[in-house]
Design a protein around this motif. Sequence first.
Motif, PDB file in Angstrom:
ATOM      1  N   LEU A 156       0.828  -1.202   0.000  1.00 21.05           N
ATOM      2  CA  LEU A 156       0.000   0.000   0.000  1.00 21.05           C
ATOM      3  C   LEU A 156       0.865   1.256   0.000  1.00 21.05           C
ATOM      4  O   LEU A 156       0.564   2.235  -0.701  1.00 21.05           O
ATOM      5  CB  LEU A 156      -0.924   0.012   1.218  1.00 21.05           C
ATOM      6  CG  LEU A 156      -2.152  -0.885   1.150  1.00 21.05           C
ATOM      7  CD1 LEU A 156      -2.873  -0.898   2.497  1.00 21.05           C
ATOM      8  CD2 LEU A 156      -3.104  -0.417   0.057  1.00 21.05           C
ATOM      9  N   ALA A 157       1.938   1.240   0.784  1.00 21.57           N
ATOM     10  CA  ALA A 157       2.840   2.394   0.810  1.00 21.57           C
ATOM     11  C   ALA A 157       3.407   2.656  -0.580  1.00 21.57           C
ATOM     12  O   ALA A 157       3.472   3.810  -1.036  1.00 21.57           O
ATOM     13  CB  ALA A 157       3.964   2.159   1.814  1.00 21.57           C
ATOM     14  N   ASP A 158       3.800   1.602  -1.262  1.00 21.36           N
ATOM     15  CA  ASP A 158       4.343   1.733  -2.614  1.00 21.36           C
ATOM     16  C   ASP A 158       3.277   2.256  -3.580  1.00 21.36           C
ATOM     17  O   ASP A 158       3.541   3.146  -4.400  1.00 21.36           O
ATOM     18  CB  ASP A 158       4.862   0.376  -3.079  1.00 21.36           C
ATOM     19  CG  ASP A 158       5.522   0.443  -4.438  1.00 21.36           C
ATOM     20  OD1 ASP A 158       6.591   1.068  -4.554  1.00 21.36           O
ATOM     21  OD2 ASP A 158       4.955  -0.125  -5.408  1.00 21.36           O
ATOM     22  N   LYS A 159       2.077   1.738  -3.455  1.00 26.14           N
ATOM     23  CA  LYS A 159       0.972   2.172  -4.324  1.00 26.14           C
ATOM     24  C   LYS A 159       0.721   3.663  -4.180  1.00 26.14           C
ATOM     25  O   LYS A 159       0.616   4.392  -5.188  1.00 26.14           O
ATOM     26  CB  LYS A 159      -0.300   1.393  -3.968  1.00 26.14           C
ATOM     27  CG  LYS A 159      -1.577   1.971  -4.557  1.00 26.14           C
ATOM     28  CD  LYS A 159      -2.818   1.317  -3.977  1.00 26.14           C
ATOM     29  CE  LYS A 159      -4.091   2.047  -4.385  1.00 26.14           C
ATOM     30  NZ  LYS A 159      -5.315   1.435  -3.810  1.00 26.14           N
ATOM     31  N   TYR A 160       0.626   4.132  -2.944  1.00 24.91           N
ATOM     32  CA  TYR A 160       0.266   5.529  -2.737  1.00 24.91           C
ATOM     33  C   TYR A 160       1.420   6.479  -3.042  1.00 24.91           C
ATOM     34  O   TYR A 160       1.187   7.621  -3.441  1.00 24.91           O
ATOM     35  CB  TYR A 160      -0.255   5.734  -1.318  1.00 24.91           C
ATOM     36  CG  TYR A 160      -1.636   5.152  -1.139  1.00 24.91           C
ATOM     37  CD1 TYR A 160      -2.709   5.636  -1.867  1.00 24.91           C
ATOM     38  CD2 TYR A 160      -1.861   4.095  -0.253  1.00 24.91           C
ATOM     39  CE1 TYR A 160      -3.978   5.100  -1.722  1.00 24.91           C
ATOM     40  CE2 TYR A 160      -3.129   3.557  -0.107  1.00 24.91           C
ATOM     41  CZ  TYR A 160      -4.185   4.061  -0.844  1.00 24.91           C
ATOM     42  OH  TYR A 160      -5.435   3.521  -0.705  1.00 24.91           O
ATOM     43  N   GLU A 161       2.648   6.020  -2.868  1.00 24.72           N
ATOM     44  CA  GLU A 161       3.759   6.865  -3.279  1.00 24.72           C
ATOM     45  C   GLU A 161       3.716   7.091  -4.786  1.00 24.72           C
ATOM     46  O   GLU A 161       3.927   8.213  -5.259  1.00 24.72           O
ATOM     47  CB  GLU A 161       5.103   6.250  -2.881  1.00 24.72           C
ATOM     48  CG  GLU A 161       6.287   7.119  -3.280  1.00 24.72           C
ATOM     49  CD  GLU A 161       7.592   6.645  -2.679  1.00 24.72           C
ATOM     50  OE1 GLU A 161       8.261   7.459  -2.033  1.00 24.72           O
ATOM     51  OE2 GLU A 161       7.928   5.459  -2.860  1.00 24.72           O
ATOM     52  N   LYS A 162       3.424   6.041  -5.525  1.00 22.79           N
ATOM     53  CA  LYS A 162       3.361   6.146  -6.983  1.00 22.79           C
ATOM     54  C   LYS A 162       2.130   6.925  -7.443  1.00 22.79           C
ATOM     55  O   LYS A 162       2.077   7.377  -8.592  1.00 22.79           O
ATOM     56  CB  LYS A 162       3.371   4.757  -7.608  1.00 22.79           C
ATOM     57  CG  LYS A 162       4.698   4.039  -7.430  1.00 22.79           C
ATOM     58  CD  LYS A 162       4.645   2.610  -7.951  1.00 22.79           C
ATOM     59  CE  LYS A 162       6.003   1.925  -7.787  1.00 22.79           C
ATOM     60  NZ  LYS A 162       5.950   0.493  -8.189  1.00 22.79           N
ATOM     61  N   MET A 163       1.167   7.104  -6.576  1.00 23.13           N
ATOM     62  CA  MET A 163      -0.057   7.832  -6.902  1.00 23.13           C
ATOM     63  C   MET A 163       0.001   9.299  -6.494  1.00 23.13           C
ATOM     64  O   MET A 163      -0.469  10.176  -7.225  1.00 23.13           O
ATOM     65  CB  MET A 163      -1.258   7.171  -6.200  1.00 23.13           C
ATOM     66  CG  MET A 163      -2.595   7.831  -6.469  1.00 23.13           C
ATOM     67  SD  MET A 163      -3.908   7.097  -5.433  1.00 23.13           S
ATOM     68  CE  MET A 163      -3.914   5.408  -6.046  1.00 23.13           C
ATOM     69  N   LEU A 164       0.622   9.583  -5.319  1.00 22.23           N
ATOM     70  CA  LEU A 164       0.462  10.893  -4.690  1.00 22.23           C
ATOM     71  C   LEU A 164       1.731  11.726  -4.606  1.00 22.23           C
ATOM     72  O   LEU A 164       1.660  12.917  -4.283  1.00 22.23           O
ATOM     73  CB  LEU A 164      -0.111  10.725  -3.279  1.00 22.23           C
ATOM     74  CG  LEU A 164      -1.466  10.017  -3.178  1.00 22.23           C
ATOM     75  CD1 LEU A 164      -1.821   9.758  -1.723  1.00 22.23           C
ATOM     76  CD2 LEU A 164      -2.548  10.849  -3.859  1.00 22.23           C
ATOM     77  N   SER A 165       2.888  11.145  -4.878  1.00 22.30           N
ATOM     78  CA  SER A 165       4.135  11.893  -4.751  1.00 22.30           C
ATOM     79  C   SER A 165       4.285  12.901  -5.889  1.00 22.30           C
ATOM     80  O   SER A 165       4.019  12.589  -7.057  1.00 22.30           O
ATOM     81  CB  SER A 165       5.330  10.943  -4.751  1.00 22.30           C
ATOM     82  OG  SER A 165       6.532  11.670  -4.809  1.00 22.30           O
TER      83      SER A 165
END
Length: 335
Positions: free
Chosen positions: A64-73
Amino acid sequence: MQKISVFVKKLTVFSIVVCCLLLIDGCGVSREPVSRNGFYFDTVIQVTIYDSGKEDCLDGCMELADKYEKMLSATVEGSDIWNINHSGGAAVVVSDETLELIKTALYYCELTEGRIDFTVESVSKLWDFHGESSNDIAADRVPDLESIEESLRHVDYHNLVIDKNNVTLKDPDACISLGFIAKGFIADRIKEYLLSQDVKSAIINLGGNLLAVGSKPDGTPFNFGIQRPFDEQGAIIDSLDVSDASLVSSGVYERYFYQDDTLYHHILDTSTGYPISNNLFGVTILSDSSVTGDALSTSCFVLGLNEGMELVEKLEGVEAIFITNDYELHYSSGL
């Protein structure tokens, strides 16, 4: 000015030096907790599970951390935020979750009357707060006034327009960052995942954004410490018992540098482009959700002690501790 001892933050995937919050050890439980570390959102994160037999959930947390970094960074090429910032003023289709977070961020921009403004990124990127905090720097790290004034022309959250899932920055030279709120949002999503896996006792630590899932296995609350600003040893200035709640801090001691005996920190005044100076060292927010705590810790900081405390007292389920630059603690009425 009197020089404060410099706290240099060293972060690795195997150890965590928390810049604003510290978990106090000595939980007193019979079973050994299991933790997983990772490096996301430009910081070390850690998820610790106290439930026996739930260790496999840690893989899902890191996914999940990886998913959201790729979405929100804002710095990961191809993320929703990166695409908005590089669209040249064209509309960008974003995910439902990105849209939800952008709308939440806009709420706090409105709430603070622009003193929180996620388009301040055009100014923030002029500042270098990522190197070691030091007073012995040969290079000039303070941007020149002309550059700051030029970048301030592009700071206006009203330039962001939403039409269903289409997001447009009308000013092609503007850019946004959700850094003041994203880790809280992600912590809440990780907590939702853990609860869906029947995890009843865990701590989510996203670089100092602490979120307790339930309480200790013996039913007693976790105890979280608030770091004394600028303390080289990471000493705590206060602590709170926390069960199924979030504790988030923002402060001048998180990312900063000295130049010519002046302290420059990363929380910028959206009207001047320079670090805010309001006699505060930090603000800690206790709340039910981490996205609320994340947003309010920065919002209350920029509002200052009086306006920030007034805001907290109007909100249900939110408490705060303000640390002024004389190291005095100011508590909201529920603490």
